[in-house]
Design a protein around this motif. Structure first.
Motif, PDB file in Angstrom:
ATOM      1  N   ASP A 185      30.493  21.132 -86.880  1.00  0.00           N
ATOM      2  CA  ASP A 185      29.844  22.273 -86.536  1.00  0.00           C
ATOM      3  C   ASP A 185      28.395  22.082 -86.065  1.00  0.00           C
ATOM      4  OD1 ASP A 185      31.921  24.209 -86.169  1.00  0.00           O
ATOM      5  OD2 ASP A 185      31.899  24.739 -88.316  1.00  0.00           O
ATOM      6  N   ALA A 186      27.839  21.425 -86.896  1.00  0.00           N
ATOM      7  CA  ALA A 186      26.483  21.159 -86.870  1.00  0.00           C
ATOM      8  C   ALA A 186      26.308  19.581 -87.432  1.00  0.00           C
ATOM      9  CB  ALA A 186      25.472  22.105 -87.258  1.00  0.00           C
ATOM     10  N   SER A 187      25.501  18.581 -86.506  1.00  0.00           N
ATOM     11  CA  SER A 187      25.392  17.217 -86.772  1.00  0.00           C
ATOM     12  C   SER A 187      24.747  17.027 -88.084  1.00  0.00           C
ATOM     13  CB  SER A 187      25.064  16.643 -85.430  1.00  0.00           C
ATOM     14  OG  SER A 187      24.753  15.400 -85.850  1.00  0.00           O
ATOM     15  N   GLU A 188      25.242  16.666 -89.074  1.00  0.00           N
ATOM     16  CA  GLU A 188      24.602  16.220 -90.257  1.00  0.00           C
ATOM     17  C   GLU A 188      24.651  14.770 -90.751  1.00  0.00           C
ATOM     18  OE1 GLU A 188      24.148  19.591 -93.537  1.00  0.00           O
ATOM     19  OE2 GLU A 188      25.991  19.998 -92.737  1.00  0.00           O
ATOM     20  N   LEU A 189      26.047  14.455 -90.518  1.00  0.00           N
ATOM     21  CA  LEU A 189      26.300  13.085 -91.090  1.00  0.00           C
ATOM     22  C   LEU A 189      25.775  11.948 -90.264  1.00  0.00           C
ATOM     23  CD1 LEU A 189      30.098  13.906 -91.431  1.00  0.00           C
ATOM     24  CD2 LEU A 189      28.555  13.855 -93.370  1.00  0.00           C
ATOM     25  N   GLN A 190      25.486  10.819 -90.836  1.00  0.00           N
ATOM     26  CA  GLN A 190      24.756   9.799 -90.108  1.00  0.00           C
ATOM     27  C   GLN A 190      25.671   8.284 -90.392  1.00  0.00           C
ATOM     28  OE1 GLN A 190      20.809   9.680 -91.650  1.00  0.00           O
ATOM     29  NE2 GLN A 190      20.240  11.283 -90.036  1.00  0.00           N
ATOM     30  N   LEU A 191      26.353   8.135 -89.664  1.00  0.00           N
ATOM     31  CA  LEU A 191      27.285   6.812 -89.852  1.00  0.00           C
ATOM     32  C   LEU A 191      26.528   5.689 -89.253  1.00  0.00           C
ATOM     33  CD1 LEU A 191      29.120   9.463 -90.111  1.00  0.00           C
ATOM     34  CD2 LEU A 191      30.996   7.600 -89.919  1.00  0.00           C
ATOM     35  N   GLN A 192      26.654   4.604 -90.127  1.00  0.00           N
ATOM     36  CA  GLN A 192      25.901   3.544 -89.696  1.00  0.00           C
ATOM     37  C   GLN A 192      26.694   2.498 -88.880  1.00  0.00           C
ATOM     38  OE1 GLN A 192      22.727   3.306 -90.420  1.00  0.00           O
ATOM     39  NE2 GLN A 192      22.952   5.164 -91.388  1.00  0.00           N
ATOM     40  N   GLN A 193      28.184   2.872 -88.888  1.00  0.00           N
ATOM     41  CA  GLN A 193      29.072   1.890 -88.219  1.00  0.00           C
ATOM     42  C   GLN A 193      28.770   1.937 -86.768  1.00  0.00           C
ATOM     43  OE1 GLN A 193      29.542   3.643 -90.681  1.00  0.00           O
ATOM     44  NE2 GLN A 193      31.291   3.177 -92.146  1.00  0.00           N
ATOM     45  N   ALA A 194      28.962   0.825 -86.070  1.00  0.00           N
ATOM     46  CA  ALA A 194      28.638   0.600 -84.580  1.00  0.00           C
ATOM     47  C   ALA A 194      29.614   1.624 -83.753  1.00  0.00           C
ATOM     48  CB  ALA A 194      28.716  -0.590 -84.256  1.00  0.00           C
ATOM     49  N   HIS A 195      30.892   1.612 -84.302  1.00  0.00           N
ATOM     50  CA  HIS A 195      31.881   1.992 -83.653  1.00  0.00           C
ATOM     51  C   HIS A 195      32.355   3.638 -83.955  1.00  0.00           C
ATOM     52  CE1 HIS A 195      35.934   1.155 -81.153  1.00  0.00           C
ATOM     53  NE2 HIS A 195      35.332   2.473 -80.756  1.00  0.00           N
ATOM     54  N   THR A 196      31.506   4.328 -83.684  1.00  0.00           N
ATOM     55  CA  THR A 196      31.483   5.582 -84.244  1.00  0.00           C
ATOM     56  C   THR A 196      31.137   6.639 -83.013  1.00  0.00           C
ATOM     57  OG1 THR A 196      30.452   5.226 -86.263  1.00  0.00           O
ATOM     58  CG2 THR A 196      30.369   7.341 -85.709  1.00  0.00           C
TER      59      THR A 196
END
Ligand SMILES: Nc1ncnc2c1ncn2[C@@H]1O[C@H](COP(=O)(O)OP(=O)(O)O)[C@@H](O)[C@H]1O
Ligand SMILES: [Mg+2]
Length: 362
Positions: free
Chosen positions: A173-184
């Motif tokens: 809903d509101a961007s909070e997550l921070q994924l490190q993987q390149a293919h995201t």
């Protein structure tokens, strides 16, 4: 991007010092004469005061204007995300009886890591390893807990265990997550405009995501009918997906998914729904903010299916409170419960053996 601290500080002068202090995670304004902050996980009153109710209300109205929204008689509630990710919720009188009420949840750029959770005593190394194995084995996991118990932080940590080789679709809903993987690939929902047009919901984005060849779906939070879409996605082969939900325990988490699914408006008999929930969800990671202000992963549970129409959920690893110190701090430990995970063998076959001793009853 404008720094929201200085930006909010402009409007909310009396609380500027708390906006700037990174140790303060939330600021709660209950009318002009009462301001609480959450400092290092503990709620406490402050000396801060607003000059008057009109001054406080004007500040809230200005914040609304700055994000292109209205806060007035007709729209007396504001739910806004600021450019830096901080969230502001405001309610004005007469709905709010004590004057304008504002809650500011500051956005932390630095996400918690699993090492920090271990260091803070939120989980042990063994517990972290269990969660890592659950993710690597493509189990579907829901993180449950109350508001501000640490669900999103734990989801972020879980997502970090996803291997670099997989394609991850993130919906929030509101961007909070921070994924490190390149293919995201990340998606964010959209609220309807002034004319009630253009809304894009989590459900819509799940439909798109499923057509975009995901290996994993990561959904920020389940609050409504999208629960059913998620269940259907999980039951049709998108194993290894994860999300969060507001619930009081691992078992309650499953009932909440049921309740949310019913909000989809799609008529489905309860027994069929239950069967879907039981087969879609493999594990629940429950988070809590305990009475001493500490946040912990209080249970890692496995969903084993249905028996006589009821969910069978077993805690595999959990936090046990053993006592309360004179200063209110909790004493406790993490132990097993005597239940071993059904995937113990699968884990060792996949070269991720778990130490069976950790599951012994504590
Ligand atoms: N284990 C933890 N230890 C200390 N602080 C934490 C922990 N987990 C989360 N927090 C902090 O608590 C606040 C709420 O966390 P969040 O993950 O957003 O909760 P939720 O998604 O349940 O509302 C954030 O400021 C976050 O950084
Ligand atoms: Mg959250």
């Amino acid at each position: 991007m404008e720094d929201a601290n200085s930006y909010l500080g402009l409007f909310f002068e009396p609380i500027r010092q708390y906006l700037q202090d990174d140790a303060v995670s939330e600021i709660l304004i209950n009318g002009p004469n009462q301001v609480f902050i959450e400092l290092k996980g503990k709620l406490q009153p402050t000396e801060a005061r607003f000059v008057s109710e009109p001054a406080l209300k004007a500040a809230a109205v200005n914040v609304a204007k700055n994000v292109g929204r209205m806060l007035n008689e007709e729209n007396p509630r504001l739910d806004a995300r600021l450019p830096d990710g901080s969230r502001v919720h405001a309610v004005i009188p007469p709905l709010a009886r004590c004057g304008t009420v504002v809650a500011i949840r500051k956005f932390k750029k630095e996400k918690l890591t699993i090492s920090q959770l271990i260091e803070f005593g939120s989980i042990t190394e063994q517990g972290a390893r269990l969660i890592d194995v659950i993710v690597k084995l493509h189990k579907n996991v829901i993180v449950s807990g109350a508001t501000s118990s640490g669900k999103t932080s734990v989801l972020n940590v879980l997502s970090a265990f996803i291997p670099e080789t997989e394609r991850i679709l993130v919906i929030e809903d509101a961007s909070e997550l921070q994924l490190q993987q390149a293919h995201t690939v990340c998606f964010e929902t959209r609220k309807p405009d002034k004319n009630d047009k253009g809304e894009v919901t989590i459900r819509d984005l799940i439909h798109s995501a499923l057509r975009l060849r995901p290996d994993r779906l990561v959904i920020g939070e389940i609050r409504g009918g999208e629960a059913l879409d998620l269940l259907q996605a999980l039951n049709t082969g998108h194993a290894g997906s994860m999300s969060t939900i507001h619930a009081n325990s691992s078992l309650d988490c499953l009932s909440r998914i049921e309740t949310c699914s019913l909000l989809s408006g799609i008529d489905i008999p309860l027994s069929a729904l239950r069967a879907q929930v039981a087969s879609a969800i493999d594990a629940v990671v429950h988070t809590a903010r305990l009475s001493d202000g500490s946040r912990k992963i209080t249970a890692v549970s496995e969903v084993l299916g249905l028996k006589d129409g009821e969910y069978v959920v077993k805690d595999l690893y959990r936090f046990n409170v053993r006592g309360i110190g004179p200063d209110g701090s909790l004493d406790g430990d993490f132990t097993g419960t005597g239940h071993k995970p059904s995937f113990l063998q699968e884990a060792s076959l996949r070269n991720m053996p778990l130490d069976e001793a950790m599951f012994a009853q504590g």
